[in-house]
Design a protein around this motif. Sequence first.
Motif, PDB file in Angstrom:
ATOM      1  N   LYS A  18       0.805  -1.132  -0.163  1.00 47.66           N
ATOM      2  CA  LYS A  18      -0.096   0.163   0.016  1.00 47.66           C
ATOM      3  C   LYS A  18       0.688   1.014  -0.038  1.00 47.66           C
ATOM      4  O   LYS A  18       0.717   2.183  -0.853  1.00 47.66           O
ATOM      5  N   GLU A  21       2.485   1.920  -3.340  1.00 49.21           N
ATOM      6  CA  GLU A  21       1.570   2.153  -4.372  1.00 49.21           C
ATOM      7  C   GLU A  21       1.172   3.746  -4.203  1.00 49.21           C
ATOM      8  O   GLU A  21       0.789   4.511  -5.107  1.00 49.21           O
ATOM      9  N   GLU A  22       1.212   4.177  -2.916  1.00 55.03           N
ATOM     10  CA  GLU A  22       0.801   5.746  -2.537  1.00 55.03           C
ATOM     11  C   GLU A  22       2.037   6.299  -2.907  1.00 55.03           C
ATOM     12  O   GLU A  22       2.077   7.465  -3.479  1.00 55.03           O
ATOM     13  N   ARG A  27       1.549   2.842 -10.222  1.00 56.04           N
ATOM     14  CA  ARG A  27       2.289   1.653 -10.188  1.00 56.04           C
ATOM     15  C   ARG A  27       1.583   0.648  -9.317  1.00 56.04           C
ATOM     16  O   ARG A  27       1.132   0.998  -8.304  1.00 56.04           O
ATOM     17  N   HIS A  28       1.511  -0.706  -9.725  1.00 53.63           N
ATOM     18  CA  HIS A  28       1.015  -1.462  -8.708  1.00 53.63           C
ATOM     19  C   HIS A  28       2.167  -2.433  -8.269  1.00 53.63           C
ATOM     20  O   HIS A  28       2.946  -2.861  -8.877  1.00 53.63           O
ATOM     21  N   THR A  30       1.395  -5.156  -6.277  1.00 53.53           N
ATOM     22  CA  THR A  30       0.483  -6.235  -5.681  1.00 53.53           C
ATOM     23  C   THR A  30       1.304  -7.573  -5.798  1.00 53.53           C
ATOM     24  O   THR A  30       1.562  -8.076  -7.075  1.00 53.53           O
TER      25      THR A  30
END
Length: 150
Positions: A18, A21-22, A27-28, A30
């Motif tokens: 998380k 991504e912030e 952009r991911h 995961t």
Amino acid sequence: MDHDRFRTLIKRLYATVKELEEMFPGRHFTPDGHMVGSIGECLVADAYDLELKTASNKGYDAVTKAGLEIEIKATQSNTVAFRGKPLHTIVIKILPDGTFEEIYNGPGKYVWDQFEGKPLPSNGQYQISLTKLRVLNQSVAQSDRVPRVI
């Protein structure tokens, strides 16, 4: 195994995702692929007190103390894939905080019956939606479920 430490590490992993991504909008980060599968297998083994078999064991991932073979499927999306008919299956959706939602816990036959009459896809895997699995899960008798212990 230290259950609390395991859960803390998984939650920390998803908190890091998380934050990344912030930090990098668009952009991911995961986790996916083998990592999601392994995380899911470990989450389920821990929560249901199962004995994990070696990675990529053919046909099942874990066994109960009574010897019931369990195929574990984990996803972060809205589908899972099956290559063969498991004796019993537990399907979970890993949530963004590192916890999970049980989607299906019951005999593999009920899932496999959904593919009856359908041609095998070219990748050798049948896909099924979590929505369909949630509906199937409602028809599973409590006595046909592996009980969650944690």
